[in-house]
Scaffold this motif. Structure first.
Motif, PDB file in Angstrom:
ATOM      1  N   UNK A  73      13.083 -20.971   7.199  1.00 35.75           N
ATOM      2  CA  UNK A  73      13.861 -19.835   6.667  1.00 35.75           C
ATOM      3  C   UNK A  73      13.202 -19.303   5.391  1.00 35.75           C
ATOM      4  N   UNK A  74      12.228 -18.435   5.572  1.00 35.66           N
ATOM      5  CA  UNK A  74      11.409 -18.008   4.442  1.00 35.66           C
ATOM      6  C   UNK A  74      12.222 -17.322   3.347  1.00 35.66           C
ATOM      7  N   UNK A  75      13.191 -16.519   3.745  1.00 38.86           N
ATOM      8  CA  UNK A  75      13.991 -15.827   2.733  1.00 38.86           C
ATOM      9  C   UNK A  75      14.667 -16.794   1.782  1.00 38.86           C
ATOM     10  N   UNK A  76      15.243 -17.850   2.350  1.00 39.15           N
ATOM     11  CA  UNK A  76      15.920 -18.850   1.529  1.00 39.15           C
ATOM     12  C   UNK A  76      14.909 -19.703   0.760  1.00 39.15           C
ATOM     13  N   UNK A  77      13.782 -20.047   1.423  1.00 44.19           N
ATOM     14  CA  UNK A  77      12.785 -20.915   0.797  1.00 44.19           C
ATOM     15  C   UNK A  77      12.138 -20.260  -0.421  1.00 44.19           C
ATOM     16  N   UNK A  78      12.015 -18.936  -0.381  1.00 40.72           N
ATOM     17  CA  UNK A  78      11.309 -18.230  -1.454  1.00 40.72           C
ATOM     18  C   UNK A  78      12.246 -17.484  -2.397  1.00 40.72           C
ATOM     19  N   UNK A 106       5.932 -19.144  -4.963  1.00 46.02           N
ATOM     20  CA  UNK A 106       6.039 -18.729  -3.563  1.00 46.02           C
ATOM     21  C   UNK A 106       4.762 -19.058  -2.802  1.00 46.02           C
ATOM     22  N   UNK A 107       3.622 -18.791  -3.447  1.00 45.47           N
ATOM     23  CA  UNK A 107       2.350 -19.092  -2.790  1.00 45.47           C
ATOM     24  C   UNK A 107       2.213 -20.591  -2.522  1.00 45.47           C
ATOM     25  N   UNK A 108       2.581 -21.441  -3.476  1.00 50.69           N
ATOM     26  CA  UNK A 108       2.450 -22.884  -3.294  1.00 50.69           C
ATOM     27  C   UNK A 108       3.357 -23.387  -2.177  1.00 50.69           C
ATOM     28  N   UNK A 109       4.582 -22.831  -2.079  1.00 50.52           N
ATOM     29  CA  UNK A 109       5.505 -23.227  -1.001  1.00 50.52           C
ATOM     30  C   UNK A 109       4.922 -22.820   0.353  1.00 50.52           C
ATOM     31  N   UNK A 110       4.457 -21.560   0.444  1.00 52.29           N
ATOM     32  CA  UNK A 110       3.867 -21.090   1.701  1.00 52.29           C
ATOM     33  C   UNK A 110       2.641 -21.921   2.075  1.00 52.29           C
ATOM     34  N   UNK A 111       1.787 -22.174   1.081  1.00 48.52           N
ATOM     35  CA  UNK A 111       0.563 -22.935   1.337  1.00 48.52           C
ATOM     36  C   UNK A 111       0.886 -24.337   1.859  1.00 48.52           C
ATOM     37  N   UNK A 125       2.019 -24.099   5.452  1.00 53.85           N
ATOM     38  CA  UNK A 125       0.882 -23.677   6.270  1.00 53.85           C
ATOM     39  C   UNK A 125      -0.052 -24.851   6.557  1.00 53.85           C
ATOM     40  N   UNK A 126      -0.387 -25.624   5.502  1.00 53.25           N
ATOM     41  CA  UNK A 126      -1.300 -26.744   5.680  1.00 53.25           C
ATOM     42  C   UNK A 126      -0.686 -27.865   6.513  1.00 53.25           C
ATOM     43  N   UNK A 127       0.636 -28.068   6.396  1.00 50.14           N
ATOM     44  CA  UNK A 127       1.295 -29.064   7.238  1.00 50.14           C
ATOM     45  C   UNK A 127       1.203 -28.670   8.710  1.00 50.14           C
ATOM     46  N   UNK A 128       1.443 -27.390   8.986  1.00 49.12           N
ATOM     47  CA  UNK A 128       1.342 -26.906  10.368  1.00 49.12           C
ATOM     48  C   UNK A 128      -0.103 -26.991  10.861  1.00 49.12           C
TER      49      UNK A 128
END
Length: 281
Positions: A238-243, A251-256, A259-262
């Protein structure tokens, strides 16, 4: 200056260094007679019109070398670049020494990063110096200040490695070693301070066989990737809630992280072949 120069010469004689880089020399023309060392060729750039600063590079006179002038038409920077000719069967190495004052302006920073970019395209680069960015966390590749983030962008954009892992001055990692070949620099040690200087001396080896070792590197194997699962994993978040309420850096660190886990789950790795190890990523 006399005592410090004597300590330096004693240290060099005991250790047998081939290359010595020094920042904040505080030299001017009055030191011309006293800063040479027997058995070494000296390259130096004194700070003009202002007290302090200055850089120097001593190279064993058994090594064939020449100074390079990168970006000399640009904003003046406190850097030295020397090409050292490799012995039979080995390529040349560009060795640089840099002093970046804490109050250096954006234009000088940009000129410095253009010079680093030009030097990074060489076969082998080792750049050492005092960059004065205490807020950078090199383990996580994060920075608290925008100006420090520019150095991180330079390092990642030019595919460089930063190899120092310990603080070099009062708990801060101000002194860095940057190289464009993984495994080119090794045996990094902090050796205490020289005289009244409060920076640690950094000792390291340049490992000339590093290019052959690159064949042991791994790379992502996209031919065996499961992109369907990759999209599904990222789509579940849930990107809206996560960010929500986060700044750009957070935000970049959360996305990164997601992304790296996937990527780790969905894209296997493979050993690089010798035919592709010299290609840029």
């Amino acid at each position: 200056m006399g005592n410090k120069q004597e300590e330096l010469e004693t240290c060099v004689c005991l250790q047998g260094y081939d290359i010595i880089g020094i920042t904040e020399t505080w030299w001017d023309s009055s030191y011309d007679w006293s800063v040479g060392m027997e058995g070494y060729r000296l390259f130096r750039k004194d700070r003009q019109g202002r007290q302090g600063g200055g850089i120097a590079l001593y190279v064993n006179d058994q090594l064939e070398c020449m100074e390079l002038h990168l970006g000399m038409e640009e904003e003046p920077t406190k850097n030295l670049w020397v090409r050292i000719k490799g012995r039979a069967g080995a390529g040349d190495i560009i060795v640089g020494v840099c002093y970046r004052p804490p109050d250096q302006g954006d234009r000088a920073d940009e000129a410095l990063y253009r010079q680093i970019g030009a030097a990074s395209r060489s076969q082998a680069l080792v750049l050492m110096g005092d960059f004065n960015h205490p807020d950078i966390c090199w383990r996580d590749n994060t920075a608290e200040r925008k100006r420090s983030g520019k150095l991180l962008e330079c390092v990642s954009g030019d595919f460089l490695f930063q190899v120092i892992e310990e603080p070099t001055r009062r708990g801060a990692m101000l002194d860095l070693i940057l190289t464009n070949k993984e495994g080119l620099v090794g045996d990094v040690k902090l050796k205490g301070s020289l005289g009244c200087n409060d920076h640690e001396m950094v000792e390291f080896r340049i490992l000339r066989a590093a290019r052959r070792a690159l064949s042991k590197l791994t790379t992502l194997d996209f031919s065996r990737a499961d992109f369907g699962l990759f999209r599904d994993l990222l789509g579940r978040i849930p990107w809206g809630k996560a960010l929500e309420g986060r700044g750009a850096q957070d935000s970049w660190l959360i996305f990164k992280g997601h992304f790296l886990q996937a990527q780790e789950r969905c894209i296997p790795t493979k050993r690089k072949s010798s035919k592709t190890t010299k290609r840029l990523p």
